[in-house]
Design an enzyme around this catalytic site. Sequence first.
Site, PDB file in Angstrom:
ATOM      1  N   HIS A   1      11.213  -4.543  -5.796  1.00  0.00           N
ATOM      2  CA  HIS A   1      10.140  -4.163  -6.807  1.00  0.00           C
ATOM      3  C   HIS A   1      10.468  -2.667  -6.971  1.00  0.00           C
ATOM      4  CE1 HIS A   1       6.270  -4.388  -8.408  1.00  0.00           C
ATOM      5  NE2 HIS A   1       6.044  -3.063  -7.993  1.00  0.00           N
ATOM      6  N   ALA A   2      10.518  -2.419  -8.259  1.00  0.00           N
ATOM      7  CA  ALA A   2      10.548  -1.255  -8.994  1.00  0.00           C
ATOM      8  C   ALA A   2       9.858  -0.071  -8.375  1.00  0.00           C
ATOM      9  CB  ALA A   2      10.453  -1.127 -10.271  1.00  0.00           C
TER      10      ALA A   2
ATOM     11  N   HIS B   1       8.547   3.341 -17.401  1.00  0.00           N
ATOM     12  CA  HIS B   1       7.238   3.338 -16.579  1.00  0.00           C
ATOM     13  C   HIS B   1       7.830   4.625 -15.249  1.00  0.00           C
ATOM     14  CE1 HIS B   1       3.844   2.382 -13.921  1.00  0.00           C
ATOM     15  NE2 HIS B   1       4.955   2.435 -13.062  1.00  0.00           N
ATOM     16  N   GLU B   2       9.084   3.719 -14.699  1.00  0.00           N
ATOM     17  CA  GLU B   2       9.548   4.549 -13.671  1.00  0.00           C
ATOM     18  C   GLU B   2      10.065   6.061 -13.922  1.00  0.00           C
ATOM     19  OE1 GLU B   2       8.664   1.610 -11.427  1.00  0.00           O
ATOM     20  OE2 GLU B   2       9.107   3.347 -10.776  1.00  0.00           O
TER      21      GLU B   2
ATOM     22  N   HIS C   1       7.195   8.452 -13.449  1.00  0.00           N
ATOM     23  CA  HIS C   1       7.225   9.003 -12.154  1.00  0.00           C
ATOM     24  C   HIS C   1       8.011  10.316 -12.120  1.00  0.00           C
ATOM     25  CE1 HIS C   1       4.352   6.058 -10.852  1.00  0.00           C
ATOM     26  NE2 HIS C   1       5.165   5.110 -11.092  1.00  0.00           N
TER      27      HIS C   1
ATOM     28  N   GLU D   1       0.483   6.594 -12.788  1.00  0.00           N
ATOM     29  CA  GLU D   1       1.138   5.234 -13.305  1.00  0.00           C
ATOM     30  C   GLU D   1       0.971   5.314 -14.744  1.00  0.00           C
ATOM     31  OE1 GLU D   1       2.001   4.200  -9.616  1.00  0.00           O
ATOM     32  OE2 GLU D   1       2.473   3.454 -11.526  1.00  0.00           O
TER      33      GLU D   1
ATOM     34  N   HIS E   1       2.215  -5.401  -3.814  1.00  0.00           N
ATOM     35  CA  HIS E   1       1.457  -4.393  -3.442  1.00  0.00           C
ATOM     36  C   HIS E   1       0.641  -4.815  -2.180  1.00  0.00           C
ATOM     37  CE1 HIS E   1       2.785  -3.619  -7.444  1.00  0.00           C
ATOM     38  NE2 HIS E   1       2.361  -2.258  -7.231  1.00  0.00           N
TER      39      HIS E   1
ATOM     40  N   TYR F   1      -3.472   1.153 -11.316  1.00  0.00           N
ATOM     41  CA  TYR F   1      -2.827   0.629 -12.495  1.00  0.00           C
ATOM     42  C   TYR F   1      -4.093   0.276 -13.560  1.00  0.00           C
ATOM     43  CZ  TYR F   1       1.233   0.228  -9.596  1.00  0.00           C
ATOM     44  OH  TYR F   1       2.047   0.370  -8.718  1.00  0.00           O
TER      45      TYR F   1
END
Length: 599
Positions: free
Chosen positions: A321-322, A351-352, A355, A379, A481, A491
């Site tokens: 999971h990323a 998305h990553e 962060h 997020e 999660h 999210y």
Amino acid sequence: CSYCSEIEASKYLEKANHEFTQWTNRVIHANWNWLTNLTNENAEKKLAINLEFSKFLKCMWEETVKYPWSTYKNPDIKRQFKLMSVLGTDALPEDKLKKLDEIVSEMESLYGRATIPEYGDNNPNRNLSLEPDINDILDKSTDVNELKHVWVKWREATGKRVRPMYAEYVKLSNEAARLNNYTDTAEFWIRGYDVEDFRPRMERLWNQIKPLYLQIHAYVRRKLRDLYGDSVITRRGPIPAHLLGDMWAQSWERLDDFTRPYPTIDDVNPTSAMINQNYTPKKMFKVAEEFFTSLNLSAMPQTFWEKSILEKPNGRDLVCHASAWDFYDSNDFRIKQCTSVNFMDFITAHHEMGHIQYFIQYKDQPFIYREGANEGFHEAIGDTIALSVSTPKHLHKIGLLPKTSRTYEADINYLYKIGLDKIAFLPFGYLMDLWRWNVFKGITTEDQYNCDWWKLKYSYQGIEPPVTRSEKDFDPGSKYHIVGNVPYIRYFVSFIIQFQFHQALCEKAGQFDPKNPTSKPLHECDIYQSTKAGNAFKEMLKLGSSKPWFDAMELLTGQREMDAGPLLNYFNPLYEWLKNENKRTGEHIGWEPNKKICL
Ligand SMILES: C=C(C[SeH])C(=O)N1CCC[C@H]1C(=O)O
Ligand SMILES: [Zn+2]
């Protein structure tokens, strides 16, 4: 010390921030080593250092709470003490903390290693992982029996197996919350949103969006009925969960190419271009990085490229999971992502990297401020950028799409594709913690875990399982999660506020006019190379959690609360189209009970 002055308190803060940074760096290394290589040795090392860390945190906390910080004048000193005086799960006695850590580690490890037998009676029958094998099937297969197979088998290999551990996880989690003077973990998890009526506000946001969701749900149900037939998809019933292109039916973008409104218009799917241009996972992240630097935001440090895991490594078990990692030494930032060369993973890369960009922008803040203004902010950063990246205009600019026609039909197709991700996600993003809040509050008891889950999936998402479920199953545990103890309302919040951020940045980039919102449609905006937008974003990102999130949001958007308006404005052309189309085909809006969902 209870008589310490503010001067002495600020000296203490400096020392404490330095020690927190040193210690956290070590703990993050141990957690990274384990999650990227699920060996027993790494698990033991991680558990051991986590226990050492909790002793350090308890000791610091005892010192911190002695200071009369609520009497201090300096708002910054007060805020740092306020944030530092929350101990969290480390308030548990050592044996219980160890048990809680062991349970979560066991659930995560089980999830990370889970595989299922492939469908059919091939010999040898391969074992499939979620990434990339099962996701590829969900992407390409229209064999309802194969889709049912992977859906059922994944839940047997994950949720069913973690079910026996979950009740104790809930009990220990709630004990920790109570030791922090919260009634339960639900209240503890939402404290960072800083509003008394947070949960009713989420319900209100959902009710604002629900009419839009009902329309896309009715349209997709019809398109799936056209494909799979009336025996599989009824006119008025819920949509079978295994046919929505995603293991949890949380985002439906994989359905785009065979359900989009104007099928003859060229497809906005750069995957084939990425493959033809020999994209690698690294290249995907380099292209993502260039978008950020085009805004005058930061490039990734060299260590990022040396230490990140951007492809699934061979020969070892890991949680695919990323995720994005801050090692709290202001230089070591990493992404772990089992990247496939396709458009969805290209968007996830943004998305990553959002962060990482946030980590970099607040890296010089005191330790306690190095997090998102609230969890939804973290997020939303990468997704906000991705709203520009995904536009046909931008994809054409970076060579991933042939020239696109700017017609009404092309616009509707584009909004539909983004809507399959963003609109479809909202009920799922909300119900994940609706279910967990009920569990932590004892409203959902252990003997109803699974059927309460399905009551929410039916009620909010309008979906049903392909096979009747029971309390022998534990379908929430099929989602990372839940087993990873990661709150999820972040999210739902992100999917709302990312449109507020996008709208504000587009305004700064001169691509949106709030006085005349349709003159430059928000969904056509691409802030690429706008240093004006980038600098405005940077000012907010640099704050970390040093200010209340209302102030951070106001700095960028002028608003001080979450508002579904920008999202509804963005999708309005699609909403109008869907209403007309569903009326034209006489669709039933909403859903009625079909078969028995859960016994
Ligand atoms: C990509 C990440 C890592 Se923070 C993620 O978990 N997301 C991003 C979208 C929603 C949620 C999910 O996959 O369930
Ligand atoms: Zn994320």
